[in-house]
Design a protein around this motif. Structure first.
Motif, PDB file in Angstrom:
ATOM      1  N   ARG A 239       2.040  -7.072   1.279  1.00  0.00           N
ATOM      2  CA  ARG A 239       1.958  -7.958   2.499  1.00  0.00           C
ATOM      3  C   ARG A 239       2.074  -9.286   2.693  1.00  0.00           C
ATOM      4  N   ALA A 240       2.437 -10.283   2.054  1.00  0.00           N
ATOM      5  CA  ALA A 240       2.552 -11.482   2.287  1.00  0.00           C
ATOM      6  C   ALA A 240       3.616 -11.519   2.238  1.00  0.00           C
ATOM      7  N   TYR A 241       4.625 -10.943   1.414  1.00  0.00           N
ATOM      8  CA  TYR A 241       6.709 -10.556   1.801  1.00  0.00           C
ATOM      9  C   TYR A 241       6.170 -10.421   2.889  1.00  0.00           C
ATOM     10  N   ALA A 242       5.648  -9.026   3.503  1.00  0.00           N
ATOM     11  CA  ALA A 242       5.999  -8.949   5.008  1.00  0.00           C
ATOM     12  C   ALA A 242       5.575 -10.268   5.933  1.00  0.00           C
ATOM     13  N   ALA A 243       4.726 -10.743   5.861  1.00  0.00           N
ATOM     14  CA  ALA A 243       4.344 -12.142   6.698  1.00  0.00           C
ATOM     15  C   ALA A 243       5.638 -12.861   6.238  1.00  0.00           C
ATOM     16  N   ARG A 244       5.819 -13.147   5.234  1.00  0.00           N
ATOM     17  CA  ARG A 244       7.328 -13.973   5.116  1.00  0.00           C
ATOM     18  C   ARG A 244       8.098 -13.633   5.496  1.00  0.00           C
ATOM     19  N   ALA A 245       8.265 -12.499   5.936  1.00  0.00           N
ATOM     20  CA  ALA A 245       9.421 -12.424   6.118  1.00  0.00           C
ATOM     21  C   ALA A 245      10.049 -12.208   7.430  1.00  0.00           C
ATOM     22  N   HIS A 246       8.655 -11.832   8.086  1.00  0.00           N
ATOM     23  CA  HIS A 246       8.609 -11.807  10.025  1.00  0.00           C
ATOM     24  C   HIS A 246       8.687 -13.541   9.811  1.00  0.00           C
ATOM     25  N   GLU A 247       7.707 -14.677   8.917  1.00  0.00           N
ATOM     26  CA  GLU A 247       8.206 -15.030  10.209  1.00  0.00           C
ATOM     27  C   GLU A 247       9.249 -16.103   9.665  1.00  0.00           C
ATOM     28  N   ARG A 248      10.328 -15.721   8.195  1.00  0.00           N
ATOM     29  CA  ARG A 248      12.040 -15.803   8.555  1.00  0.00           C
ATOM     30  C   ARG A 248      12.972 -15.857   9.327  1.00  0.00           C
ATOM     31  N   GLY A 249      11.967 -14.665  10.093  1.00  0.00           N
ATOM     32  CA  GLY A 249      13.330 -14.171  11.634  1.00  0.00           C
ATOM     33  C   GLY A 249      13.477 -12.464  10.916  1.00  0.00           C
ATOM     34  N   GLU A 250      13.120 -11.725  10.695  1.00  0.00           N
ATOM     35  CA  GLU A 250      13.398  -9.822  10.165  1.00  0.00           C
ATOM     36  C   GLU A 250      12.442  -9.725  11.229  1.00  0.00           C
ATOM     37  N   ALA A 251      13.439  -9.493  11.748  1.00  0.00           N
ATOM     38  CA  ALA A 251      12.478  -8.844  13.269  1.00  0.00           C
ATOM     39  C   ALA A 251      12.616  -6.244  12.504  1.00  0.00           C
ATOM     40  N   ASN A 252      13.139  -6.304  11.519  1.00  0.00           N
ATOM     41  CA  ASN A 252      13.594  -5.012  11.070  1.00  0.00           C
ATOM     42  C   ASN A 252      12.381  -4.162  10.110  1.00  0.00           C
ATOM     43  N   VAL A 253      11.109  -5.696   9.530  1.00  0.00           N
ATOM     44  CA  VAL A 253      10.602  -5.194   9.001  1.00  0.00           C
ATOM     45  C   VAL A 253       8.883  -4.394   9.106  1.00  0.00           C
ATOM     46  N   GLN A 254       8.596  -3.218   8.728  1.00  0.00           N
ATOM     47  CA  GLN A 254       7.443  -2.685   8.420  1.00  0.00           C
ATOM     48  C   GLN A 254       6.401  -1.920   7.553  1.00  0.00           C
ATOM     49  N   LEU A 255       5.716  -2.937   8.119  1.00  0.00           N
ATOM     50  CA  LEU A 255       4.126  -2.386   6.928  1.00  0.00           C
ATOM     51  C   LEU A 255       3.504  -0.818   7.234  1.00  0.00           C
ATOM     52  N   VAL A 256       3.985  -0.300   6.233  1.00  0.00           N
ATOM     53  CA  VAL A 256       3.159   0.857   6.752  1.00  0.00           C
ATOM     54  C   VAL A 256       1.642   0.695   5.134  1.00  0.00           C
ATOM     55  N   GLU A 257       0.020   0.639   5.893  1.00  0.00           N
ATOM     56  CA  GLU A 257      -0.472   1.070   4.983  1.00  0.00           C
ATOM     57  C   GLU A 257      -0.587   2.546   5.204  1.00  0.00           C
ATOM     58  N   LEU A 258      -1.401   2.607   4.271  1.00  0.00           N
ATOM     59  CA  LEU A 258      -1.965   3.904   3.578  1.00  0.00           C
ATOM     60  C   LEU A 258      -3.025   3.941   3.547  1.00  0.00           C
ATOM     61  N   PRO A 259      -4.295   4.127   4.224  1.00  0.00           N
ATOM     62  CA  PRO A 259      -6.125   4.538   3.990  1.00  0.00           C
ATOM     63  C   PRO A 259      -6.416   5.125   2.735  1.00  0.00           C
ATOM     64  N   GLN A 260      -5.525   5.914   2.372  1.00  0.00           N
ATOM     65  CA  GLN A 260      -6.472   6.401   1.747  1.00  0.00           C
ATOM     66  C   GLN A 260      -5.759   6.789  -0.007  1.00  0.00           C
ATOM     67  N   SER A 261      -4.741   5.661  -0.110  1.00  0.00           N
ATOM     68  CA  SER A 261      -4.055   5.640  -0.711  1.00  0.00           C
ATOM     69  C   SER A 261      -4.378   4.054  -1.914  1.00  0.00           C
ATOM     70  N   GLY A 262      -3.981   4.181  -3.328  1.00  0.00           N
ATOM     71  CA  GLY A 262      -4.435   2.995  -3.942  1.00  0.00           C
ATOM     72  C   GLY A 262      -3.208   2.673  -4.309  1.00  0.00           C
ATOM     73  N   HIS A 263      -3.069   2.275  -5.855  1.00  0.00           N
ATOM     74  CA  HIS A 263      -1.080   2.176  -6.003  1.00  0.00           C
ATOM     75  C   HIS A 263      -0.759   3.340  -6.545  1.00  0.00           C
ATOM     76  N   PHE A 264      -1.053   4.419  -6.214  1.00  0.00           N
ATOM     77  CA  PHE A 264      -0.147   5.590  -6.810  1.00  0.00           C
ATOM     78  C   PHE A 264       0.153   6.782  -6.153  1.00  0.00           C
TER      79      PHE A 264
END
Length: 290
Positions: A239-264
């Motif tokens: 999430r921090a990376y996505a926020a940093r990328a957006h702050e630095r002007g990368e428009a084509n970065v999409q974060l997909v959150e999976l509610p039922q998923s942990g790490h694996f």
């Protein structure tokens, strides 16, 4: 942009999250081919092809496992096959890790780079379309996928400099270990980041600058970051990376959150999270400019 794949509260309560111990149950049949990209025993890739005629779009996949020798390529075989069954060729890389001779800095990263560039050697034989290459990986491999797309930034003085790296057209990063500084400070996986990098950020600042996705943003290609909403250890860095990328002007970065998923869960094609993961791959290819 953040997408949230919705599920019921009852389903969330009922689901037991996968653990590292469950990875051994994820196994698949043999790949189309196992091909060495270098002389060392761990310098090889597993290629899985669709049954449809080529030329095939290609995913370069880098497995995770805390960069540790204890976790090898075997646990991503079902993911590889599921992608191949969906019409995508998969070039899945093994590489030297912490605990292996030659693993750590720079060998781990040099192996991943060398294996990726080896696609040029096998593309004609296996009808692989090098104009449609998506880098992907899980956890440590997700960080590697982001780094692969940014390799052209490396100065000629870097131990990881490659004169003409294989172009990556898009990235699908699954639970990427995207913030090396934060992970090193947390001591995750037995302080593995310090071992991987040969020191702390204060001791080896140039190394962290060279490979940590958070420091490399923007990288200039379409990116899909898939994060497990219940992944407390690795989720924050993505999430921090996505926020940093957006702050630095990368428009084509999409974060997909999976509610039922942990790490694996996201690397298990039998999980409820898989349809969203596959959709992220399809969206990554669709975002490649024609």
């Amino acid at each position: 942009m953040v997408l949230l794949v919705v599920c019921s509260a009852q389903a969330l309560r009922a689901q037991r999250l996968m653990t590292a111990a469950d990875l051994g149950a994820l196994s698949a049949g043999p790949p189309t081919a196992t091909i060495a990209y270098g002389p060392e025993a761990l310098q090889f890739g597993k290629l899985r092809l669709p049954t449809t005629p080529g030329p095939h779009p290609v995913v370069v996949f880098v497995h995770g496992g805390c960069w540790l020798s204890a976790y090898d390529i075997a646990h991503v075989g079902t993911l590889e096959q599921a992608l191949a069954d969906s019409g995508i060729a998969v070039w899945s890389l093994e590489y030297r890790r912490v605990g292996d001779a030659g693993g750590g800095w720079p060998g781990t990263f040099a192996d991943i780079a060398r294996g990726t560039d080896y696609l040029r050697e096998i593309a004609d034989r296996y009808q692989l379309d090098l104009q449609r290459v998506v880098a992907s990986g899980h956890s440590a491999g997700g960080a590697a996928a982001l780094w692969l797309a940014a390799r052209s930034k490396a100065p000629s003085t870097s131990a990881l400099f490659t004169k003409a790296p294989l172009p990556i057209q898009a990235v699908v990063a699954l639970a990427p270990a995207a913030d090396f500084d934060a992970l090193q400070a947390s001591g995750v996986c037995g302080n593995v980041v310090t071992k991987l990098m040969g020191g702390t950020p204060a001791e080896r600042p140039e190394r962290y600058a060279a490979v940590s996705p958070l420091r490399l943003a923007p990288i200039g290609v379409p990116q899909r970051l898939v994060i497990g909403a219940q992944d407390a250890v690795w989720g924050p860095g993505g999430r921090a990376y996505a926020a940093r990328a957006h702050e630095r002007g990368e428009a084509n970065v999409q974060l997909v959150e999976l509610p039922q998923s942990g790490h694996f869960e996201m690397i298990n094609p039998a999980s409820s999270s898989w349809p969203a993961v596959l959709a992220a791959f399809r969206a990554g290819f669709a975002a490649i400019p024609r």
